[in-house]
Design a protein around this motif. Structure first.
Motif, mmCIF file in Angstrom:
data_model
loop_
_atom_site.group_PDB
_atom_site.id
_atom_site.type_symbol
_atom_site.label_atom_id
_atom_site.label_comp_id
_atom_site.label_asym_id
_atom_site.label_seq_id
_atom_site.Cartn_x
_atom_site.Cartn_y
_atom_site.Cartn_z
ATOM 1 N N LEU A 64 -81.174 -4.056 83.007
ATOM 2 C CA LEU A 64 -80.115 -5.266 82.353
ATOM 3 C C LEU A 64 -79.725 -4.332 80.795
ATOM 4 N N SER A 102 -83.558 -8.615 87.961
ATOM 5 C CA SER A 102 -81.979 -9.780 88.505
ATOM 6 C C SER A 102 -82.935 -10.735 86.933
ATOM 7 N N CYS A 103 -81.713 -11.233 86.424
ATOM 8 C CA CYS A 103 -82.307 -12.299 85.286
ATOM 9 C C CYS A 103 -82.267 -13.245 85.895
ATOM 10 N N ALA A 104 -81.496 -14.152 86.651
ATOM 11 C CA ALA A 104 -81.304 -15.524 87.048
ATOM 12 C C ALA A 104 -80.800 -16.320 86.315
ATOM 13 N N CYS A 151 -78.219 -14.579 92.990
ATOM 14 C CA CYS A 151 -79.387 -13.355 93.102
ATOM 15 C C CYS A 151 -80.349 -12.762 92.605
ATOM 16 N N ASN A 178 -71.811 -13.707 91.330
ATOM 17 C CA ASN A 178 -72.471 -13.320 90.298
ATOM 18 C C ASN A 178 -71.451 -12.387 88.455
ATOM 19 N N ARG A 179 -72.177 -12.787 87.755
ATOM 20 C CA ARG A 179 -71.643 -12.205 86.374
ATOM 21 C C ARG A 179 -71.684 -10.650 86.213
ATOM 22 N N LEU A 190 -75.054 -6.153 89.010
ATOM 23 C CA LEU A 190 -76.758 -6.269 90.199
ATOM 24 C C LEU A 190 -77.063 -6.622 91.465
HETATM 25 S S1 SF4 Z 1 -76.114 -10.930 88.278
HETATM 26 FE FE1 SF4 Z 1 -76.791 -12.875 87.655
HETATM 27 S S2 SF4 Z 1 -78.278 -12.892 87.889
HETATM 28 FE FE2 SF4 Z 1 -78.047 -11.066 88.493
HETATM 29 S S3 SF4 Z 1 -79.086 -10.015 87.680
HETATM 30 FE FE3 SF4 Z 1 -76.738 -10.302 87.121
HETATM 31 S S4 SF4 Z 1 -76.360 -12.082 85.455
HETATM 32 FE FE4 SF4 Z 1 -78.184 -11.498 86.288
#
Ligand code: SF4
Ligand SMILES: Cc1cc2nc3c(=O)[nH]c(=O)nc-3n(C[C@H](O)[C@H](O)[C@H](O)COP(=O)(O)O)c2cc1C
Length: 443
Positions: A158, A326-328, A333, A371-372, A375
């Motif tokens: 990321l 994935s950063c959670a 996600c 989703n932000r 990914l």
């Molecule tokens: S969608 Fe949200 S949880 Fe998934 S990688 Fe992007 S910022 Fe992180």
């Protein structure tokens, strides 16, 4: 400059050698132009970003300059982390001068402040090449070179996502933001959102070429909608893996021939796009042709799998990467992403059940909820497209435990030797956990 493009056959050893092959002429020309004229020149060239989205560079610069109420920050994205991609590291190692020259031209065009190049701490060689090139340029009196800051960040995938890149430059974790950099940028506040330009390494190297040679010359390569060349990476089941600079619009089949692919079962262009079946190898490699065919060019990194691979094993390994990375911040996600990987791993090991396939399809929809960043969209495409394209393979695997003669590892490239073409992958990655920590090597 004596040659087109961004990837010389051999590393340029120092600034003197760079000047000998015509380096510096783009920057000299740009410095005689008004900033707006440089933006117009880049817009007229039709250059599209090489970081994955193919967004027109001139349009990006123009809109940020218009939105900013003071000098906008400019950040070069050198955090390359897409599996199967090595092109930015190849460009930085072989010719850091052309990247920094492009960054200086861009900084002049948008009147940027500050100017940053952000790369991974583990990319020692690339960081050293960039730092040495910057010192030589300062010593030689290149205006603005002293303003370029080098920021180092972590190994996470990321880090390359543009808003997470800004977080890292600010000294934080690579967590994507809700608002994109062109609206809310480096050190932005609600009062001063500080719109920021983020450009890929290769994109900026092309900017140098455009100023040095002119728009007509740049447009003489590639296609009308995707002018110029692009540096493609090919790894996996091929005899000559490597980085190859070709005109955009060249057929994928040509690249696969050069890389020595045969008996192709499936190809992925990174981990953000739908699988490419062998029937599609005649596709021209340009952003629009790939999108129209239901996939994407991404950053031009192709991972080739032949028929010795179990396709479920392939998809499980790519899915594991995306679930781990994935950063959670957006729970669907991480949660559905992990579930997708676990179902695929179970299908792979013991054949699973029809319910696993149905559940995978449901998770492909749910994983993108709220989703932000892109990914999980990539995750859904990687898995969902394989369920469609290889339905028969998934069907015949059901309920039957099977061995894998040629198990798949994630092609997270550690090094690609310029001379021998040997590729090494990051073997420690199998120990990376869902929380980004690592299990110890001795179990
Ligand atoms: S969608 Fe949200 S949880 Fe998934 S990688 Fe992007 S910022 Fe992180
Ligand atoms: C998960 C994720 C990872 C990304 N990784 C990279 C990367 O390593 N390098 C890069 O230039 N762009 C990466 N991108 C794309 C950037 O967000 C951004 O679009 C790009 O740096 C813009 O530069 P360009 O317009 O010159 O292509 C990534 C995007 C996502 C969603």
């Amino acid at each position: 400059m004596t040659r087109h493009g961004v990837l010389p056959d051999h590393p340029i050893p120092d600034l003197a050698a760079y000047l000998e092959v015509g380096g510096g002429s783009g920057w000299t020309k740009a410095m005689r132009m008004q900033p707006q004229q440089v933006i117009d020149e880049v817009a007229a060239s039709g250059l599209r970003g090489r970081g994955g989205a193919g967004f027109p560079t001139g349009t990006k610069w123009r809109s940020v300059v218009e939105a900013a109420d003071s000098a906008p920050p400019l950040v070069c994205n050198a955090a390359e982390g897409e599996p199967g991609t090595y092109k930015d590291r190849a460009v930085m190692t072989r010719n850091p001068y052309q990247v920094l020259e492009g960054l200086l031209i861009a900084a002049h065009a948008v009147v940027a402040d500050p100017v940053v190049i952000a790369t991974k701490r583990r990319y020692n060689r690339e960081a050293e090449r960039l730092a040495a090139a910057r010192s030589e340029m300062i010593a030689a009196g290149w205006t603005g070179a002293e303003k370029i800051a080098l920021a180092l960040g972590p190994d996470e995938y990321l880090f390359g996502e543009e808003s997470a890149l800004l977080e890292v430059v600010e000294g934080k974790l690579p967590m994507p933001r809700i608002i994109p950099p062109y609206m809310f940028g480096l050190a932005g506040t609600m009062q001063h959102p500080n719109p920021t330009i983020v450009n890929n390494v290769e994109t900026l190297a092309h900017v140098t070429d455009i100023l040095a040679r002119g728009v007509g010359d740049f447009r003489s390569r590639g296609t009308q909608e995707a002018p110029g060349t692009m540096v493609f990476t090919v790894v996996g089941d091929v005899t000559s893996p490597g980085v190859y600079e070709l005109d955009l619009g060249t057929s994928l089949a040509t690249l696969l021939d050069i890389a020595g692919a045969s008996d192709v079962q499936a190809i992925y262009s990174g981990v953000s796009n739908a699988v490419i079946r062998p029937e599609l190898v005649d596709l021209p490699m340009d952003f629009d042709s790939f999108a129209e065919a239901g996939t994407g060019l991404g950053s031009g990194g192709f991972i080739v799998y032949d028929h010795s691979r179990c396709i479920i094993d392939v998809v499980a390994s790519l899915s594991r990467f995306l679930a781990v990375e994935s950063c959670a911040q957006c729970p669907p996600c991480k949660l559905h992403g992990v579930e997708m990987h676990e179902r695929l791993a179970s299908l792979c090991a013991n054949g699973g059940s029809p319910n696993d396939v149905a559940e995978l399809r449901r998770r492909c929809v749910a994983v993108t909820d709220g989703n932000r960043c892109y990914l999980p969209v990539g995750h859904a495409l990687v898995v969902g497209s394989a369920l469609d394209a290889f339905a028969g393979e998934f069907e015949s695997a059901l309920g039957a435990p099977h061995e894998h003669d040629n198990p798949v590892t994630i092609p997270k490239i550690d090094d690609l030797d310029d001379d021998t073409g040997a590729v090494s992958f990051d073997t420690a990655y199998t120990r990376k956990r869902l929380d980004w920590g690592y299990d110890s090597a001795d179990g």
